[in-house]
Design a protein around this motif. Structure first.
Motif, PDB file in Angstrom:
ATOM      1  N   ALA A 165       0.639  -1.920  -0.196  1.00  0.00           N
ATOM      2  CA  ALA A 165      -0.144   0.309  -0.238  1.00  0.00           C
ATOM      3  C   ALA A 165       0.903   1.373   0.608  1.00  0.00           C
ATOM      4  O   ALA A 165       0.861   2.172  -0.646  1.00  0.00           O
ATOM      5  CB  ALA A 165      -1.203   0.466   0.639  1.00  0.00           C
ATOM      6  N   GLU A 166       1.768   1.143   0.501  1.00  0.00           N
ATOM      7  CA  GLU A 166       2.726   2.267   0.776  1.00  0.00           C
ATOM      8  C   GLU A 166       3.597   2.526  -0.576  1.00  0.00           C
ATOM      9  O   GLU A 166       3.915   3.536  -0.830  1.00  0.00           O
ATOM     10  CB  GLU A 166       3.751   2.415   1.337  1.00  0.00           C
ATOM     11  N   SER A 167       3.466   1.615  -1.397  1.00  0.00           N
ATOM     12  CA  SER A 167       4.646   2.127  -2.327  1.00  0.00           C
ATOM     13  C   SER A 167       3.923   2.540  -3.636  1.00  0.00           C
ATOM     14  O   SER A 167       3.955   3.482  -4.340  1.00  0.00           O
ATOM     15  CB  SER A 167       4.879   0.612  -3.165  1.00  0.00           C
ATOM     16  N   PHE A 168       2.591   1.790  -3.831  1.00  0.00           N
ATOM     17  CA  PHE A 168       0.974   3.237  -4.175  1.00  0.00           C
ATOM     18  C   PHE A 168       1.560   4.377  -4.236  1.00  0.00           C
ATOM     19  O   PHE A 168       1.228   5.142  -4.811  1.00  0.00           O
ATOM     20  CB  PHE A 168       0.222   1.744  -4.334  1.00  0.00           C
ATOM     21  N   ASP A 169       1.838   4.571  -2.321  1.00  0.00           N
ATOM     22  CA  ASP A 169       1.586   5.591  -2.149  1.00  0.00           C
ATOM     23  C   ASP A 169       2.879   6.704  -2.907  1.00  0.00           C
ATOM     24  O   ASP A 169       2.359   8.090  -3.095  1.00  0.00           O
ATOM     25  CB  ASP A 169       1.582   6.443  -0.465  1.00  0.00           C
ATOM     26  N   ARG A 170       3.687   5.757  -2.866  1.00  0.00           N
ATOM     27  CA  ARG A 170       4.871   6.576  -4.006  1.00  0.00           C
ATOM     28  C   ARG A 170       4.799   7.025  -5.093  1.00  0.00           C
ATOM     29  O   ARG A 170       5.510   7.645  -5.835  1.00  0.00           O
ATOM     30  CB  ARG A 170       6.273   5.820  -3.565  1.00  0.00           C
ATOM     31  N   PHE A 171       3.962   6.010  -5.352  1.00  0.00           N
ATOM     32  CA  PHE A 171       3.747   6.515  -6.872  1.00  0.00           C
ATOM     33  C   PHE A 171       3.145   7.087  -7.390  1.00  0.00           C
ATOM     34  O   PHE A 171       3.127   8.398  -8.439  1.00  0.00           O
ATOM     35  CB  PHE A 171       2.837   4.885  -7.677  1.00  0.00           C
ATOM     36  N   LEU A 172       1.874   7.831  -6.776  1.00  0.00           N
ATOM     37  CA  LEU A 172       1.141   8.788  -7.078  1.00  0.00           C
ATOM     38  C   LEU A 172       1.738   9.829  -7.130  1.00  0.00           C
ATOM     39  O   LEU A 172       1.734  10.659  -8.564  1.00  0.00           O
ATOM     40  CB  LEU A 172       0.787   9.391  -6.545  1.00  0.00           C
ATOM     41  N   PRO A 173       2.699  10.842  -6.945  1.00  0.00           N
ATOM     42  CA  PRO A 173       3.649  12.057  -7.415  1.00  0.00           C
ATOM     43  C   PRO A 173       4.650  11.571  -8.587  1.00  0.00           C
ATOM     44  O   PRO A 173       4.742  12.468  -9.731  1.00  0.00           O
ATOM     45  CB  PRO A 173       4.129  12.732  -6.493  1.00  0.00           C
ATOM     46  N   VAL A 174       4.866  10.178  -8.906  1.00  0.00           N
ATOM     47  CA  VAL A 174       6.106   9.756 -10.115  1.00  0.00           C
ATOM     48  C   VAL A 174       4.921   9.584 -11.086  1.00  0.00           C
ATOM     49  O   VAL A 174       5.451  10.424 -12.580  1.00  0.00           O
ATOM     50  CB  VAL A 174       6.360   8.481  -9.547  1.00  0.00           C
ATOM     51  N   MET A 175       3.982   9.114 -11.229  1.00  0.00           N
ATOM     52  CA  MET A 175       2.377   8.955 -12.476  1.00  0.00           C
ATOM     53  C   MET A 175       2.533  10.341 -12.528  1.00  0.00           C
ATOM     54  O   MET A 175       2.136  10.949 -13.450  1.00  0.00           O
ATOM     55  CB  MET A 175       1.699   8.168 -11.127  1.00  0.00           C
ATOM     56  N   GLU A 176       1.770  11.683 -11.916  1.00  0.00           N
ATOM     57  CA  GLU A 176       1.845  12.494 -11.272  1.00  0.00           C
ATOM     58  C   GLU A 176       2.425  13.723 -12.992  1.00  0.00           C
ATOM     59  O   GLU A 176       2.812  14.514 -14.068  1.00  0.00           O
ATOM     60  CB  GLU A 176       0.834  13.412 -10.993  1.00  0.00           C
TER      61      GLU A 176
END
Length: 296
Positions: free
Chosen positions: A115-126
């Motif tokens: 779950a935390e890894s997906f939180d890290r992905f958010l700014p990367v995807m944006e």
């Protein structure tokens, strides 16, 4: 199926577990050779701390040195937003992010939960959307974990589906410890394909138990047409004890050529890259095909 696309992971996944790091110049030469052999999608490196993966130090220099090539995709693996920024500034047009289907592996590999890894992905995807960059997703441990053993199929499907929903144009399903067999691999792909288009699925096979080509054939029959491979069978996983290299690109090309499936890869040229790279690493190519073809 008449054509497949190969994603050459040798310069990143192949080299990251080798004891002898290659210089920036040697990695550039390796990539140039792979392009000359006809490979069009290549992992050029990863933006990670050299403290943890010293083999990848200078990856942005590698990318900058090779530069933009028409029809060639050079991909950079990034673990977080800082890595994304470095890849973007080096001229990357495509990045990759990685998640795990195993909670234990996620903690060991990137020191956080799934779950935390997906939180890290958010700014990367944006950031990638704003920069007009495509993003590829990886899922590790899809057929087994070095710490947990069997991994629930529901977890594989959930992680792959979420990466696709996040905006990853393609999701590569990785048998990190190479423990899968053809029926298990096909079943796993079928379950993921029920949630995301099979055209968005790639397979990333390690050959620990000699099952990689058999698994690829089984998933090819399920409609998968994108396969990750590593020149010379280089690779492994620094966080998975005993995991051997990726399926050798030259073995995969040999099999596909024999089936009449086009890859666009010149096998003798690829074999020479395998032999030359292995020599620089102080080892032999895993695949005997390389030695045979390179000498011909």
């Amino acid at each position: 199926m008449d054509n497949v696309r190969l994603v050459e992971v040798g310069p990143r996944d192949g080299l990251q577990n080798e004891k002898r790091p290659l210089s920036v110049a040697d990695r550039v030469q390796m990539i140039e050779g792979l392009i000359e052999a006809g490979l069009t999608t290549i992992e050029a490196g990863s933006v990670v701390s050299p403290k943890w993966v010293p083999q990848m130090e200078g990856s942005t220099e590698v990318l900058s040195s090779v530069g933009h090539r028409e029809g060639i995709t050079l991909q950079m693996l990034v673990p977080n937003f800082r890595g994304f920024e470095a890849a973007r500034d080096a001229g990357a047009e495509e990045i990759a992010i990685f998640a795990s289907a195993s909670e234990s592996f996620s903690q060991k590999n990137i020191n956080c939960s799934i779950a935390e890894s997906f939180d890290r992905f958010l700014p990367v995807m944006e950031g990638a959307r704003n920069a007009g960059m495509r993003v590829r997703g990886y899922v590790s441990c899809v057929l087994g974990c070095p710490y947990e053993g069997p991994v629930a199929l529901s977890s594989v499907v959930a992680v792959a589906s979420r990466l696709h929903a996040f905006g990853c144009y393609e999701v590569s399903l990785g048998d990190t410890i190479g423990i899968g067999t053809p029926r298990a691999a096909a079943t796993m792909v079928r379950a993921v394909a029920a949630e995301i288009p099979v055209s968005s699925i790639a397979l990333h096979e390690h050959n620990t138990y000699g099952q990689a080509l058999a698994n690829i054939l089984a998933c090819l029959e399920e409609g998968v047409s994108v396969f990750d491979s590593s020149v010379g069978g280089l690779g492994g996983c620094p966080y998975a004890k005993g995991a051997t290299g990726n399926v050798a690109t030259e073995e995969l090309v040999f099999m596909l050529d024999g089936m009449g499936i086009k890859t666009g890869v010149d096998l003798p040229k690829l074999a020479r890259v395998a032999v030359e790279t292995a020599a620089k690493l102080g080892r032999d190519p895993v695949s005997p095909i390389s030695r045979i073809l390179a000498a011909s």
